[in-house]
Design a protein around this motif. Sequence first.
Motif: not given
Length: 346
Positions: A135-153
């Motif tokens: 689970e920890k690895g899966l959470l890291a993947i989602i966090a890495q690919t779906h965050s750190g940007m604006t919703v418009t980006e």
Amino acid sequence: MSTTARSWSRRSLAALGLGLLLALTPALGPFDASVALAQTDPLPSWNDGKAKTAILDFVRRVTTQGGADYVPVEERVATFDNDGTLWSEQPMYVQVVFAVDRLKEMATANPALRDSQPFKAVVEGDRAALAALGEKGLLAIIAQTHSGMTVTEFEAIVRTWLATARHPRFNQPYTALVYQPMLELLAFLKANDFKTFIVSGGGIEFMRPWVPAAYGIPPERIVGSSGKTLFKLGADKPVIEKLAAVEFVDDGPGKPIGINRFIGRRPLFAAGNSDGDLEMLQWTTLDSGPRFGLIVHHTDAAREWAYDRASPVGRLDKALDEAPRRGWTVVDMKSDWKVVFPFDKK
């Protein structure tokens, strides 16, 4: 692991994770309701049978003014799951494919990611290593690919990916893998003054860029899982930034909660295809007055896929058992649909 993380992983990420493991193995135009409504038969891609008859009869009863089952227009709410109900979810959830492709692209731009897990396992296609991360690895993947940007980006990233990505079996854009009979059903309900909503376990910001054109459903009628966001104002330029944390999981028991929170009315009609839709079907139908529950049963291995109880993606088990007792209509894809996808008609 935090309580929020556990909630995410037990529901949506449990399914997404299985799809992600599968991912390591080897365009639809604007929605036009008139295509279905211009014909005498409002559901031309449905074969005559119990399912089609049940739908037509229900809509007739609740829209016949003066009839015993008449329902006022403002109460005609219909909710639809997305993955496996309105478009194909095999061999993996489309959002999982997006996350894998995006992670590989990020690793190309930032090679340092290749040296750490779980990114190394995804890039190298190492199933065993990814499974071991859990689970920890899966959470890291989602966090890495779906965050750190604006919703418009993020919306722009999704649009760009959808414009080029192709389904591995059909070699079609993923937005072409929508179900023609369900498009007709959406149009039929709309023509009878139903307000249709998407209620999906998928990410709300992943769906908003393409759902309006595909289904004719506006972004404000999309209910989905969501991550936390943050409002920022700099130089009089406001933005909403996506954070690496989960806010709401719209799956299983989360669906009635999402319906109550974001729609505010109990649906008259609900459609799903898996056990993740069970509680939405219960919330919709276990009340007084006319109600309709619909389950899309994937039975067509030749034109799409055949799967239910044992599938790691879109498992249909408990809901299938409960359907006869509740009077839900189970749509047999193989026998009830003349065509599956819009491109089948060509």
